[in-house]
Scaffold this active site. Structure first.
Site, PDB file in Angstrom:
ATOM      1  N   LYS A  49       0.917  -1.291  -0.243  1.00  0.00           N
ATOM      2  CA  LYS A  49       0.119   0.096  -0.130  1.00  0.00           C
ATOM      3  C   LYS A  49       0.915   1.288   0.043  1.00  0.00           C
ATOM      4  CE  LYS A  49      -4.322  -1.779   1.585  1.00  0.00           C
ATOM      5  NZ  LYS A  49      -5.369  -1.810   2.536  1.00  0.00           N
ATOM      6  N   ARG A  57      -3.242  -9.976   5.311  1.00  0.00           N
ATOM      7  CA  ARG A  57      -3.749  -9.881   3.885  1.00  0.00           C
ATOM      8  C   ARG A  57      -2.732  -9.433   2.814  1.00  0.00           C
ATOM      9  NH1 ARG A  57      -6.825  -6.811   0.447  1.00  0.00           N
ATOM     10  NH2 ARG A  57      -8.311  -7.993  -0.817  1.00  0.00           N
TER      11      ARG A  57
END
Length: 400
Positions: free
Chosen positions: A340, A375
């Site tokens: 991210k 995740r």
């Protein structure tokens, strides 16, 4: 020579000294200060709490104007060992003034409640929460922020699942629409046409793998579970489709409840928090209560603080720095930080394709803070980091 001992090795070191084994529990109850914060307590109640805890040898932090009640309410930080809290609870049981009964109830619930050891899907597949699990990301989308996760063809999906299974994945997460910042939602029919064939194919080829469906649509979730999905990963926390909570309750399916401000389309338009951890915790408390009131099994709820979803760079960093505080909910914790943008920013604005090492650093931090699920896009690399750290953690736990 003086050495400050690691708490995890205290038991082992006490035995090395030659203490009687029966004394271990007594010493451990006295060995570590546990800071507990209680919010919005009236000044009279805070004064009683402080007096009672001080009388036991513990301490309490309150607002400077609590003592003369010049402030109506104050947050309260309790400082005590397990022994202090045991004695404190007994003292409060005899005190019915002000908000003491409510504080007593919350304190008992907090100290007695434990995180579930495992979660079972409607199909009987089990998630054992004794170690950090790896959730592998597969996006059947053309526009997810990391191109390496996009698998639009069934043969691509199955090849990716094969690689993930070989490398020890615990959960496969299938998503049918991008939730990157600025993303437009896709229709229910479009999302269904993407994820259901993928789930059917995976279930046929890999009957034992745990499958998660990343959706906030109730119709997609219901059909996905019917076709073999084991859990629902919902970025909306039941807020985008009022019927989703009914599906989760009906099928008794494990459910990932995520925090987000706004929607993917607008979540990064000047998000702001006065106290990011407190606000997320309050959100979780409200949403968990909503789920329980609508028949959802609270023992099957997993919480996700929503890294990158309506968060500033500094918010993401603070969440990661304070991961252990989310354990106060006594729920399994999922962190989805893989590749991210906050990782890219920390690495001098690297693109998603160059954020693997930063992601592995986040995964290591998660393991050391006992996060239950990470995740990730890159199962092999993350799994190897976890395996090494879990071996070290085994040494710690064997000394307890």
């Amino acid at each position: 020579m003086i050495v400050e001992l690691s708490h995890e090795f205290l038991r082992k070191e006490i035995l090395k000294v030659g203490a009687h084994p029966a004394s271990l529990e007594i010493f451990e109850r006295k060995a570590q200060i546990i800071p507990l914060k209680i919010f919005n307590i009236s000044s009279p109640t805070a004064n009683v709490i402080k007096q009672e805890m001080l009388s036991l040898g513990g301490d309490v932090v309150v607002h400077k104007n609590v003592v003369d009640c010049k402030i109506e309410k104050s947050d309260v930080i309790l400082l005590g060992t397990k022994k202090h809290y045991e004695l404190f609870i007994k003292k409060l049981e005899n005190n019915k003034y002000f908000e003491i009964p409510l504080v007593l109830q919350e304190l008992k619930e907090y100290l007695l409640k434990q995180k579930p050891e495992k979660i079972v899907s409607p199909w009987g597949r089990v998630l054992n929460l004794s170690r950090t699990l790896v959730m592998g990301i597969i996006n059947v989308t053309p526009d997810s922020f990391y191109s390496g996760s996009r698998k639009m063809q069934i043969n691509e999906v199955l090849k990716t699942v094969e690689d993930m299974v070989i490398n020890g994945v615990d959960i496969i997460d299938i998503g049918g629409q991008s939730t990157r910042p600025g993303a437009e939602p896709v229709s229910i029919d479009e999302e269904m046409s993407r994820v259901i064939p993928a789930i059917e194919s995976i279930r046929k080829s890999y009957p034992d793998v745990v499958i998660s469906v990343d959706t906030y649509y109730s119709k997609v979730a219901e059909l996905a579970v019917d076709r073999g999905a084991d859990m629902i990963n919902d970025i909306s926390a039941f807020r985008f489709d009022n019927d989703l909570v009914k599906i989760v309750a009906k099928y008794k399916v494990p459910y990932i409840l995520m925090h987000m401000k706004g929607t993917p389309k607008d979540m990064q338009k000047n998000p702001y928090y006065d106290d990011v951890v407190r606000e997320i915790m309050e959100f979780f408390e409200e949403r968990i209560n909503y789920a329980k009131e609508n028949g959802v099994d609270p023992e099957k709820i997993i919480v996700d603080p929503g890294i990158g979803f309506g968060k500033r760079y500094e918010d993401n960093l603070e969440i990661m720095a304070r991961l252990k505080e989310f354990k106060s909910l006594r729920k399994p914790i999922l962190i989805g930080a893989s590749r991210k943008s906050f990782i890219g920013k920390a690495l001098s604005d690297l693109p998603p394709e160059e954020r693997l090492e930063g992601t592995l650093g986040i995964t290591a931090l998660c393991v050391l803070n006992d996060v239950d699920i990470v995740r990730v896009h890159d199962v092999k690399e993350n799994k190897r980091v976890i395996k090494v750290l879990e071996e070290i953690k085994c040494i710690r736990s064997s000394s307890l």
